[in-house]
Design a protein around this motif. Structure first.
Motif, PDB file in Angstrom:
ATOM      1  N   PHE A 143      -4.357  23.109 -10.692  1.00 57.36           N
ATOM      2  CA  PHE A 143      -4.572  24.481 -10.257  1.00 57.36           C
ATOM      3  C   PHE A 143      -4.534  24.662  -8.745  1.00 57.36           C
ATOM      4  N   ALA A 144      -4.561  23.554  -7.997  1.00 55.11           N
ATOM      5  CA  ALA A 144      -4.560  23.683  -6.533  1.00 55.11           C
ATOM      6  C   ALA A 144      -3.819  22.528  -5.872  1.00 55.11           C
ATOM      7  N   PRO A 145      -2.552  22.294  -6.242  1.00 54.31           N
ATOM      8  CA  PRO A 145      -1.823  21.193  -5.605  1.00 54.31           C
ATOM      9  C   PRO A 145      -1.707  21.406  -4.100  1.00 54.31           C
ATOM     10  N   GLU A 199      -6.588  21.109  -2.958  1.00 56.03           N
ATOM     11  CA  GLU A 199      -7.689  20.653  -3.808  1.00 56.03           C
ATOM     12  C   GLU A 199      -9.056  20.879  -3.163  1.00 56.03           C
ATOM     13  N   ASP A 200      -9.179  20.585  -1.887  1.00 58.94           N
ATOM     14  CA  ASP A 200     -10.475  20.743  -1.221  1.00 58.94           C
ATOM     15  C   ASP A 200     -10.898  22.208  -1.155  1.00 58.94           C
ATOM     16  N   ASP A 201      -9.931  23.107  -0.977  1.00 55.22           N
ATOM     17  CA  ASP A 201     -10.260  24.538  -0.926  1.00 55.22           C
ATOM     18  C   ASP A 201     -10.807  25.013  -2.265  1.00 55.22           C
ATOM     19  N   LEU A 202     -10.152  24.618  -3.357  1.00 55.62           N
ATOM     20  CA  LEU A 202     -10.622  25.027  -4.675  1.00 55.62           C
ATOM     21  C   LEU A 202     -11.974  24.393  -4.985  1.00 55.62           C
ATOM     22  N   HIS A 203     -12.148  23.142  -4.603  1.00 55.24           N
ATOM     23  CA  HIS A 203     -13.427  22.457  -4.813  1.00 55.24           C
ATOM     24  C   HIS A 203     -14.567  23.196  -4.117  1.00 55.24           C
ATOM     25  N   ASP A 204     -14.354  23.604  -2.877  1.00 54.27           N
ATOM     26  CA  ASP A 204     -15.393  24.338  -2.149  1.00 54.27           C
ATOM     27  C   ASP A 204     -15.688  25.683  -2.806  1.00 54.27           C
ATOM     28  N   LEU A 250     -13.756  33.019  -6.453  1.00 55.00           N
ATOM     29  CA  LEU A 250     -12.983  31.984  -7.148  1.00 55.00           C
ATOM     30  C   LEU A 250     -11.872  32.605  -7.981  1.00 55.00           C
ATOM     31  N   SER A 251     -12.179  33.673  -8.694  1.00 53.58           N
ATOM     32  CA  SER A 251     -11.176  34.319  -9.553  1.00 53.58           C
ATOM     33  C   SER A 251     -10.046  34.924  -8.727  1.00 53.58           C
ATOM     34  N   ILE A 252     -10.379  35.560  -7.605  1.00 56.57           N
ATOM     35  CA  ILE A 252      -9.352  36.151  -6.744  1.00 56.57           C
ATOM     36  C   ILE A 252      -8.415  35.056  -6.229  1.00 56.57           C
ATOM     37  N   ASP A 285      -6.242  33.881  -9.149  1.00 53.80           N
ATOM     38  CA  ASP A 285      -5.285  34.914  -9.544  1.00 53.80           C
ATOM     39  C   ASP A 285      -4.129  35.014  -8.557  1.00 53.80           C
ATOM     40  N   ALA A 286      -4.417  34.822  -7.271  1.00 57.26           N
ATOM     41  CA  ALA A 286      -3.378  34.913  -6.248  1.00 57.26           C
ATOM     42  C   ALA A 286      -2.328  33.828  -6.419  1.00 57.26           C
ATOM     43  N   ARG A 287      -2.689  32.725  -7.063  1.00 56.01           N
ATOM     44  CA  ARG A 287      -1.765  31.598  -7.211  1.00 56.01           C
ATOM     45  C   ARG A 287      -1.188  31.469  -8.614  1.00 56.01           C
TER      46      ARG A 287
END
Length: 279
Positions: free
Chosen positions: A224-226, A229-234, A248-250, A253-255
């Motif tokens: 979901f965040a290739p 990863e660190d941004d999604l984890h935070d 998190l949802s926004i 959804d943007a990606r």
């Protein structure tokens, strides 16, 4: 024992968790640490059976890493790193947003972080298929996020304190587990019972946790965040602490398009009324 590495990690955890919105750490007086056992062959540590955070009692039950037949840990440095990992991990469980409702006089948890449960029992997401190399279970994702963060703190603390990886196989495995540096060679496929003795069983539990939680969480981030990863984890941890999934949802959804969070995690039975089996 020189406990300086633990306090060094505790200081780092306080600063990091404040960034995630966690204003209060798990009080140390609410941490029960089992350091010695009269049971022959007892072996403690993060993967000891039934260790962890108790949400209703709001306390953590932890065991000291290593053989528990003596007052002082056999390997103090490994024991302190394991203790730091366990405490940092349980701080995030303690700080996760929770909501309870009263059902016939019994408190029922309907929200934990970004995971939800109906008062009638339906969970937001389903268990993953047996043997799946990925996860779509929000509970696994939250557990993986908590442990990734706890092991990052432990890894950086070990580096700052100058604690080196042991030379022996068992010590090396424990060090890599607490610092999140296990390799594929360290994590063998689940073979069930690892052999006689609690130390061998502990290794089996370690490998199963690494495979079913930490590796699945790493796959989730890469899916979901290739490259992010660190941004999604935070974002995940911030949402877990606040209980608010909007940011998190926004981001998702943007990606990946509208409704990504629900599309990835929500079970089809979450809104299905529970059957009355008492009739």
């Amino acid at each position: 024992m020189d406990t300086a590495p633990f306090h060094l990690g505790l200081y780092a955890a306080r600063g990091r968790y404040a960034e995630l919105g966690l204003s209060q750490m798990l009080p140390l007086q609410r941490v029960l640490l089992g350091a010695e056992s009269i049971r022959g062959g007892a072996f403690g540590g993060f993967h000891h059976p039934d260790q962890g955070y108790r949400h209703l009692q709001m306390l953590a039950v932890i065991t000291m890493y290593g053989p528990m037949e003596q007052e002082v840990p056999e390997r103090p440095e490994l024991a302190l790193l394991d203790l730091l990992r366990a405490y940092a991990h349980d701080c995030l469980h303690y700080g996760s947003r929770r909501r309870y409702v009263n059902v016939a006089g019994v408190p029922v948890r309907t929200q934990y972080g970004i995971n939800y449960r109906r008062s009638t029992g339906q969970t937001y997401s389903s268990a993953d298929p047996q043997g799946a190399p990925y996860t779509r279970n929000i509970g696994v994702v939250m557990e993986g996020a908590c442990d990734r963060e706890a092991r990052r703190i432990t890894r950086e603390t070990a580096a700052r304190a100058g604690l080196l990886e042991p030379d022996d196989v068992f010590g090396r495995l424990a060090f890599r587990d607490t610092t999140g540096t296990l390799s594929d060679d360290d994590v063998m496929p689940d073979q069930g019972e690892e052999g006689p003795g609690e130390a061998a069983q502990y290794v089996g539990a370690l490998r199963r946790y690494e495979t079913r939680v930490n590796r699945h969480y790493a796959v989730f981030l890469s899916e979901f965040a290739p490259g992010e990863e660190d941004d999604l984890h935070d974002l995940l941890l911030t949402a877990v602490v606040s209980g608010d999934t909007r940011g998190l949802s926004i981001w998702l959804d943007a990606r990946h398009g509208p409704g990504t969070f629900a599309g990835a995690f929500q079970s089809g039975t979450y809104f299905t009324p529970a059957l009355d089996l008492s009739a």
